[in-house]
Design an enzyme around this catalytic site. Structure first.
Site, PDB file in Angstrom:
ATOM      1  N   CYS A   1      50.341  28.350  62.746  1.00  0.00           N
ATOM      2  CA  CYS A   1      51.617  28.393  62.032  1.00  0.00           C
ATOM      3  C   CYS A   1      52.006  26.990  61.582  1.00  0.00           C
ATOM      4  CB  CYS A   1      52.714  28.914  62.946  1.00  0.00           C
ATOM      5  SG  CYS A   1      52.475  30.626  63.406  1.00  0.00           S
ATOM      6  N   CYS A   2      52.856  26.956  60.582  1.00  0.00           N
ATOM      7  CA  CYS A   2      53.412  25.701  60.074  1.00  0.00           C
ATOM      8  C   CYS A   2      54.109  24.963  61.223  1.00  0.00           C
ATOM      9  CB  CYS A   2      54.406  26.004  58.949  1.00  0.00           C
ATOM     10  SG  CYS A   2      55.155  24.565  58.249  1.00  0.00           S
ATOM     11  N   PRO A   3      53.966  23.679  61.413  1.00  0.00           N
ATOM     12  CA  PRO A   3      53.289  22.715  60.540  1.00  0.00           C
ATOM     13  C   PRO A   3      51.864  22.382  60.970  1.00  0.00           C
ATOM     14  CG  PRO A   3      54.569  21.508  62.131  1.00  0.00           C
ATOM     15  CD  PRO A   3      54.641  22.965  62.519  1.00  0.00           C
TER      16      PRO A   3
END
Lengths: 199, 74
Positions: free
Chosen positions: B12-14
């Site tokens: 997942c981001c980041p």
């Protein structure tokens, strides 16, 4: 025409005039350069500052994810931990040489990121466990890892000295690799940063 | 000119950005990075990230995952 006559008739005078003109131009150029330098100092750089005021797990997640993301985008990130945010930076609980109130705070406040509550749905400590479980399932690093990652990526962390004094936290109670600073340190960085957040 | 592959599927981001930054730092100008990710924000993020550093995006394919080829700027 008057000038032309004068210059043709008196070359010495003309040379002095030209030199004075040159001096004036150089002076003007110097002033321009100074203005450009001054302006350049005022232009914000590609930096980011985050004031971490809150001491809750979910808010720290937001702060640290933004910080690591920004650092990955090449920004110089500075995080300022103050008030409740300091809890996230504690590495041990110290009671010795503290007055009653500071002992009470040392006991009541979370020691480090693994003890933080969630701002909503804490359910007496079940909330953070649930979120940690969900994050692990999604391969999202937990706060402890994010804090380490932030350090690796060169995110600067500063603990607010005033909040440390109010809460009775000594420097050695907080994690390594921290700076301590005050409002001036923050403002110096914030005024040079394009992105300034308060979490 | 080398092409390095990076698998960020499931992250997942980041985190994809963190891994890309690290990989890119090791690469020479002109080298390409072929990165695959599943994060829905990745298409927008990789564009923003590349533009920020001035790297060129050679291709972006979106199907089940998002695969982007980014060439490191000189």
């Amino acid at each position: 025409m008057e000038d032309l006559k004068q210059t043709t008739s008196d070359p010495m005078n003309a040379a002095t005039g030209a030199s004075a003109d040159l001096q004036a131009m150089l002076e003007h150029l110097r002033k321009c350069q100074q203005s450009v330098d001054d302006l350049q100092k005022m232009v914000p750089e590609d930096n980011m500052t985050i004031v971490v005021f809150s001491g809750e797990m979910d808010k720290l997640i937001a702060a640290l994810f933004l910080a690591t993301g920004a650092a990955s985008m090449g920004c110089q990130v500075s995080m300022y931990y103050t008030f409740w945010g300091l809890s996230a930076l504690r590495k041990k609980t110290v009671y010795r040489h503290k007055n009653l109130w500071h002992r009470m705070l040392a006991w009541m406040l979370p020691t480090g990121v693994s003890q933080l509550k969630t701002s909503k749905m804490n359910f007496a400590g079940i909330g953070p466990k649930l979120f940690n479980h969900l994050m692990k399932k999604q391969q999202v690093p937990d706060l402890k890892k994010m804090l380490e990652l932030a350090g690796e990526l060169g995110v600067e962390m500063t603990a607010c000295t005033t909040a440390m004094q109010i809460m009775g936290f000594d420097r050695d109670e907080l994690i390594d690799g921290l700076e301590v600073g005050g409002v001036a340190t923050y403002l110096q960085n914030a005024s040079k940063s394009r992105v300034n957040l308060f979490i | 000119m080398n092409t390095i592959e990076l698998d960020c599927v499931g992250l997942c981001c980041p985190m994809p950005l963190v891994h890309i930054k690290r990989a890119m730092d090791e690469m020479a100008p002109g080298d390409c990075l072929k990165v695959t990710a599943s994060d829905a924000a990745f298409e927008a993020d990789i564009k923003a990230w590349s533009e920020k550093f001035g790297h060129a995006i050679l291709s972006i394919d979106v199907d089940e995952n998002i695969t982007a080829v980014v060439q490191k700027a000189a």
